[in-house]
Scaffold this motif. Sequence first.
Motif, PDB file in Angstrom:
ATOM      1  N   VAL A   1       0.657  -1.206   0.128  1.00  0.00           N
ATOM      2  CA  VAL A   1      -0.100  -0.069  -0.080  1.00  0.00           C
ATOM      3  C   VAL A   1       0.994   1.326  -0.006  1.00  0.00           C
ATOM      4  O   VAL A   1       0.508   2.415  -0.350  1.00  0.00           O
ATOM      5  CB  VAL A   1      -1.005  -0.230   1.355  1.00  0.00           C
ATOM      6  N   LYS A   2       2.066   1.096   0.259  1.00  0.00           N
ATOM      7  CA  LYS A   2       2.972   2.192   0.242  1.00  0.00           C
ATOM      8  C   LYS A   2       3.958   2.395  -0.823  1.00  0.00           C
ATOM      9  O   LYS A   2       5.078   2.903  -0.806  1.00  0.00           O
ATOM     10  CB  LYS A   2       3.804   2.342   1.590  1.00  0.00           C
ATOM     11  N   GLN A   3       3.539   1.420  -1.934  1.00  0.00           N
ATOM     12  CA  GLN A   3       4.258   1.519  -3.152  1.00  0.00           C
ATOM     13  C   GLN A   3       3.718   2.333  -4.249  1.00  0.00           C
ATOM     14  O   GLN A   3       3.461   2.048  -5.473  1.00  0.00           O
ATOM     15  CB  GLN A   3       4.273  -0.081  -3.820  1.00  0.00           C
ATOM     16  N   GLU A   4       3.423   3.585  -3.623  1.00  0.00           N
ATOM     17  CA  GLU A   4       2.764   4.786  -4.357  1.00  0.00           C
ATOM     18  C   GLU A   4       3.024   6.098  -4.025  1.00  0.00           C
ATOM     19  O   GLU A   4       3.110   6.020  -2.885  1.00  0.00           O
ATOM     20  CB  GLU A   4       1.063   4.305  -4.519  1.00  0.00           C
ATOM     21  N   MET A   5       2.892   7.007  -4.991  1.00  0.00           N
ATOM     22  CA  MET A   5       3.163   8.238  -4.285  1.00  0.00           C
ATOM     23  C   MET A   5       1.734   8.854  -3.924  1.00  0.00           C
ATOM     24  O   MET A   5       0.970   8.924  -4.858  1.00  0.00           O
ATOM     25  CB  MET A   5       3.721   9.192  -5.505  1.00  0.00           C
ATOM     26  N   LEU A   6       1.706   8.852  -2.681  1.00  0.00           N
ATOM     27  CA  LEU A   6       0.212   8.970  -2.099  1.00  0.00           C
ATOM     28  C   LEU A   6      -0.148  10.257  -1.721  1.00  0.00           C
ATOM     29  O   LEU A   6      -1.134  10.826  -1.839  1.00  0.00           O
ATOM     30  CB  LEU A   6      -0.338   7.948  -1.124  1.00  0.00           C
ATOM     31  N   ILE A   7       0.438  10.979  -0.749  1.00  0.00           N
ATOM     32  CA  ILE A   7       0.470  12.028   0.065  1.00  0.00           C
ATOM     33  C   ILE A   7       1.701  13.168  -0.261  1.00  0.00           C
ATOM     34  O   ILE A   7       1.801  14.208   0.316  1.00  0.00           O
ATOM     35  CB  ILE A   7       0.265  11.812   1.475  1.00  0.00           C
ATOM     36  N   GLU A   8       2.650  12.545  -0.762  1.00  0.00           N
ATOM     37  CA  GLU A   8       3.882  13.257  -0.664  1.00  0.00           C
ATOM     38  C   GLU A   8       3.950  14.634  -1.439  1.00  0.00           C
ATOM     39  O   GLU A   8       4.410  15.713  -1.338  1.00  0.00           O
ATOM     40  CB  GLU A   8       5.083  12.390  -1.235  1.00  0.00           C
ATOM     41  N   ASP A   9       3.164  14.826  -2.604  1.00  0.00           N
ATOM     42  CA  ASP A   9       2.872  15.857  -3.273  1.00  0.00           C
ATOM     43  C   ASP A   9       2.164  16.925  -2.412  1.00  0.00           C
ATOM     44  O   ASP A   9       2.497  18.268  -2.701  1.00  0.00           O
ATOM     45  CB  ASP A   9       2.033  15.600  -4.812  1.00  0.00           C
ATOM     46  N   ILE A  10       1.306  16.604  -1.767  1.00  0.00           N
ATOM     47  CA  ILE A  10       0.221  17.495  -0.862  1.00  0.00           C
ATOM     48  C   ILE A  10       1.331  18.172   0.314  1.00  0.00           C
ATOM     49  O   ILE A  10       1.211  19.488   0.298  1.00  0.00           O
ATOM     50  CB  ILE A  10      -0.520  16.773  -0.106  1.00  0.00           C
ATOM     51  N   VAL A  11       2.132  17.455   0.828  1.00  0.00           N
ATOM     52  CA  VAL A  11       3.129  18.310   1.931  1.00  0.00           C
ATOM     53  C   VAL A  11       4.038  19.145   1.088  1.00  0.00           C
ATOM     54  O   VAL A  11       4.453  20.083   1.321  1.00  0.00           O
ATOM     55  CB  VAL A  11       4.037  17.192   2.800  1.00  0.00           C
ATOM     56  N   GLY A  12       4.472  18.612  -0.103  1.00  0.00           N
ATOM     57  CA  GLY A  12       5.439  19.497  -0.854  1.00  0.00           C
ATOM     58  C   GLY A  12       5.015  20.638  -1.507  1.00  0.00           C
ATOM     59  O   GLY A  12       5.361  21.616  -1.019  1.00  0.00           O
ATOM     60  N   HIS A  13       3.768  20.783  -1.758  1.00  0.00           N
ATOM     61  CA  HIS A  13       3.064  21.828  -2.319  1.00  0.00           C
ATOM     62  C   HIS A  13       2.617  22.644  -1.033  1.00  0.00           C
ATOM     63  O   HIS A  13       2.910  23.841  -1.179  1.00  0.00           O
ATOM     64  CB  HIS A  13       1.560  21.476  -2.777  1.00  0.00           C
ATOM     65  N   LEU A  14       2.226  22.177   0.124  1.00  0.00           N
ATOM     66  CA  LEU A  14       2.229  22.995   1.422  1.00  0.00           C
ATOM     67  C   LEU A  14       3.435  23.567   1.759  1.00  0.00           C
ATOM     68  O   LEU A  14       3.499  24.985   1.981  1.00  0.00           O
ATOM     69  CB  LEU A  14       1.546  22.281   2.287  1.00  0.00           C
ATOM     70  N   THR A  15       4.520  23.014   1.697  1.00  0.00           N
ATOM     71  CA  THR A  15       5.857  23.601   2.229  1.00  0.00           C
ATOM     72  C   THR A  15       6.424  24.673   1.010  1.00  0.00           C
ATOM     73  O   THR A  15       6.845  25.643   1.512  1.00  0.00           O
ATOM     74  CB  THR A  15       6.841  22.318   2.308  1.00  0.00           C
ATOM     75  N   ILE A  16       6.069  24.389  -0.273  1.00  0.00           N
ATOM     76  CA  ILE A  16       6.366  25.394  -1.227  1.00  0.00           C
ATOM     77  C   ILE A  16       5.338  26.936  -0.922  1.00  0.00           C
ATOM     78  O   ILE A  16       5.727  27.757  -0.936  1.00  0.00           O
ATOM     79  CB  ILE A  16       6.218  24.887  -2.550  1.00  0.00           C
ATOM     80  N   ALA A  17       4.225  26.422  -0.613  1.00  0.00           N
ATOM     81  CA  ALA A  17       3.195  27.626  -0.627  1.00  0.00           C
ATOM     82  C   ALA A  17       3.443  28.523   0.928  1.00  0.00           C
ATOM     83  O   ALA A  17       3.359  29.500   1.016  1.00  0.00           O
ATOM     84  CB  ALA A  17       1.950  26.959  -0.173  1.00  0.00           C
ATOM     85  N   THR A  18       4.021  27.840   2.145  1.00  0.00           N
ATOM     86  CA  THR A  18       4.075  28.232   3.372  1.00  0.00           C
ATOM     87  C   THR A  18       5.875  28.453   3.654  1.00  0.00           C
ATOM     88  O   THR A  18       5.954  29.293   4.422  1.00  0.00           O
ATOM     89  CB  THR A  18       3.519  27.373   4.454  1.00  0.00           C
ATOM     90  N   GLY A  19       6.648  27.720   2.824  1.00  0.00           N
ATOM     91  CA  GLY A  19       7.908  27.973   3.348  1.00  0.00           C
ATOM     92  C   GLY A  19       8.484  27.103   4.604  1.00  0.00           C
ATOM     93  O   GLY A  19       9.391  27.128   5.363  1.00  0.00           O
ATOM     94  N   ARG A  20       7.293  26.444   5.130  1.00  0.00           N
ATOM     95  CA  ARG A  20       7.693  25.844   6.527  1.00  0.00           C
ATOM     96  C   ARG A  20       7.228  24.363   6.446  1.00  0.00           C
ATOM     97  O   ARG A  20       6.938  23.919   5.458  1.00  0.00           O
ATOM     98  CB  ARG A  20       6.348  26.372   7.558  1.00  0.00           C
ATOM     99  N   PRO A  21       8.259  23.685   7.454  1.00  0.00           N
ATOM    100  CA  PRO A  21       7.927  22.189   7.398  1.00  0.00           C
ATOM    101  C   PRO A  21       6.413  21.929   7.588  1.00  0.00           C
ATOM    102  O   PRO A  21       5.743  22.464   8.292  1.00  0.00           O
ATOM    103  CB  PRO A  21       8.681  21.805   8.854  1.00  0.00           C
ATOM    104  N   VAL A  22       6.055  20.791   6.791  1.00  0.00           N
ATOM    105  CA  VAL A  22       4.551  20.625   6.735  1.00  0.00           C
ATOM    106  C   VAL A  22       4.449  18.963   6.939  1.00  0.00           C
ATOM    107  O   VAL A  22       4.956  18.044   6.443  1.00  0.00           O
ATOM    108  CB  VAL A  22       3.802  20.818   5.728  1.00  0.00           C
ATOM    109  N   ARG A  23       3.410  18.547   8.086  1.00  0.00           N
ATOM    110  CA  ARG A  23       3.259  17.183   8.414  1.00  0.00           C
ATOM    111  C   ARG A  23       1.866  16.766   8.168  1.00  0.00           C
ATOM    112  O   ARG A  23       1.073  17.543   8.336  1.00  0.00           O
ATOM    113  CB  ARG A  23       3.769  17.101   9.856  1.00  0.00           C
ATOM    114  N   LEU A  24       1.780  15.500   7.364  1.00  0.00           N
ATOM    115  CA  LEU A  24       0.562  15.300   7.005  1.00  0.00           C
ATOM    116  C   LEU A  24       0.712  13.714   7.477  1.00  0.00           C
ATOM    117  O   LEU A  24       1.363  12.959   6.858  1.00  0.00           O
ATOM    118  CB  LEU A  24       0.068  15.207   5.754  1.00  0.00           C
TER     119      LEU A  24
END
Length: 522
Positions: free
Chosen positions: A464-487
Motif C-alpha cells: 500500500v506504500k508502493q505509490e506516491m500517495l500524499i508526498e505531493d500534498i506536503v510538498g505543495h504546502l511547504t512550497i506555499a508556506t516556506g515551513r515544514p509540513v506534516r500530514l
Amino acid sequence: MTLPLNINGKDFDISARPTDTLLAALRSAGFFSVRFGSHDGQTGAAAVLVDGQLVNSDVMLAGQAVGHKIETVEGLNPGVNELHPIQKAFVETGAIQSGYSTPAMILAAKALLAQEPNPIEAEVREAFSGILCRETGYVKPVQAVLRAAAYLRGEEVPPYDGPPIIDATFFVENPTAPDEDAGPELTGGESGVQTETKPKTDILLTSGVPETAVVGKPETKVDAVKLTKGNPAFVDDIDLRGMLYAKLLTSPHAHARILDIDASEAEALPGVHAVIHYKNVKRIKYASGGQSYPNPPPHDQVSFDNKVRYVGDRVAAVAAESEAIAEAALKLIKVEYKILTAVFDENEAIKPGAPIIHDEDDTEEIHDASRNIVHHIQAEVGDVEQGFAEADHVFEHSYYVHQVQQTPIEPHIAISWWDSDERLVIRTSTQVPFHVRRMVAPLLDLPVRRIRVIKPRIGGGFGVKQEMLIEDIVGHLTIATGRPVRLELTRSEEFRSSRTAIRKASPGKRVSWRTARCTRCR
Ligand code: FES
C-alpha cells in the motif's frame, strides 16, 4: 495548559490542550516509542503503562494522567548499549519485524510479568491481545516473553538457537525404481525371515542439513536495539521547528464535479497558513502507481482536480499551526458540487450510457474512457484460434478480485521542509522513495536534483506504500508556506483515501479469460 505528568519516575511539565490525548502529550515531550495507529485505540501501538496497567494513550486525555505513574519503553532502557531483560529477549529471539508495535508489546510483557512471573503461553497471548502486529504473527514475541520471564526469575537461560530446522532432505523420483503398484518384493535375508524391503523409489540427494555459519542460524537484526528501546526510527520521530500540520478535505460524494471552492474563510482563520485546491495548484497529469520508468499510463490524476471520483477523493488541503486548527479550517471551506451519477458495478460501468468517470480531455492513454475501461490487456500463447478450433472444450470465465486494504499499523505519513541547501526534503513512509522523488518533481515544478526523499523505517507497507500517495500534498504546502509540513492519514482516511486499495480493486475488477483445453495435450 501545563500538565504535571510523572513519566518513567520523573516529573515533567508538559504543555497540552484540554483535548490533547496522552499520546500527543508524550510525543510532544519526545517519547517517540509511543506510536499512533488509530484514534480509537484499536491497534494498541500507543499502549503505555499507567500505574502498571496497559492503557491506550490514544484514547486517554493527557489531563486524565495527572497524578498517575506513566511508563513508556524509554523508562526500561538501562543505559546506552544495555538492554532490559525483556528487550534482550526480544532482540535474541528476533521478535521484531517493522518494530512499530514492539514498544507496546514490551510494555504488555512487563505488565504481565509483574503479575505472573511464570506465565504460560496462553497468558502471554492474552497479554498481547490488545496489540495488533501485522508482521510477527506473535510466534517469536511469545517466545521472547517466556525467555524474559526466565531471565527475570534469575534462571540460567540457554543461548537462543532459533526455531527448529526441519530436515528438508530431498528425494527425487528414481526413474529406474520398480513400479510401486507392483507391491513390495519379498526377499529371504540371512535370517531367512521374510522381510519386506522398501523399493528404492527415491534417490537420496542430500542427507541432513548442511552445517552453515549464518543460514538457518539466528542473526540479530541490525537495528534491533533501536527498535526495542523505542529510539527514534519512523517518519514521525523527529522534531522540526515551526512545523505546520496538514489536514485533508475529502469528497463526501462518489462522483461529482466541483463547480467552485471558496476557501477565504478558512484562510482567514488564525493559525492557517495555506489552503490548496484545484484553483491554486497547477494541473499536471500523473499516475501515482507504477514502479517503472516512464510511469505506465494512463496519467489520469492531478494533485487537486475539479472532479471527484470516489468518497474520500481529495478536494483540498490545509496547513495550520495545529491539527485542531487545520480541522476547524476544513469546516470553513465551501465547496459547490454538481453531483453526478455514480457507478458501483464494473459490468454496469462498461455499458453504453454509463456515467463516464474520466470525461476530461487531458488524460492520456485510457484504453476506452467512454466505457470506463482503463486498461485492456490481451495475452495470447500460440495460435489461439487454431487451439479453439481443435479444442474439445473451451472454458471462459471472469475472475473478480475484491477490494483490499493492506492496513499497515503505521498509516501513511509524510513531512516536508526546505533544507539549508534549499532542497525540498520529503521524509515519508514509503516503499518506493526513488519513484516518489521522480513523480513529485513535475508536480512541484522542481528539478529532481532539488528534491531529497528520506525513507526511514516504515511501520509496515505490504504494497500500500508502493505509490506516491500524499508526498505531493506536503510538498505543495511547504512550497506555499516556506515551513515544514506534516500530514498523517487517519485510519479511516487510510481505508477511504489510499488509492492503492481503491484503484487496485475499485468496485470489483473483472479479468476475463478464455482458455482452450484439449484433453489430448492437456
Ligand atoms: S513488528 Fe509488529 S507491527 Fe511491525
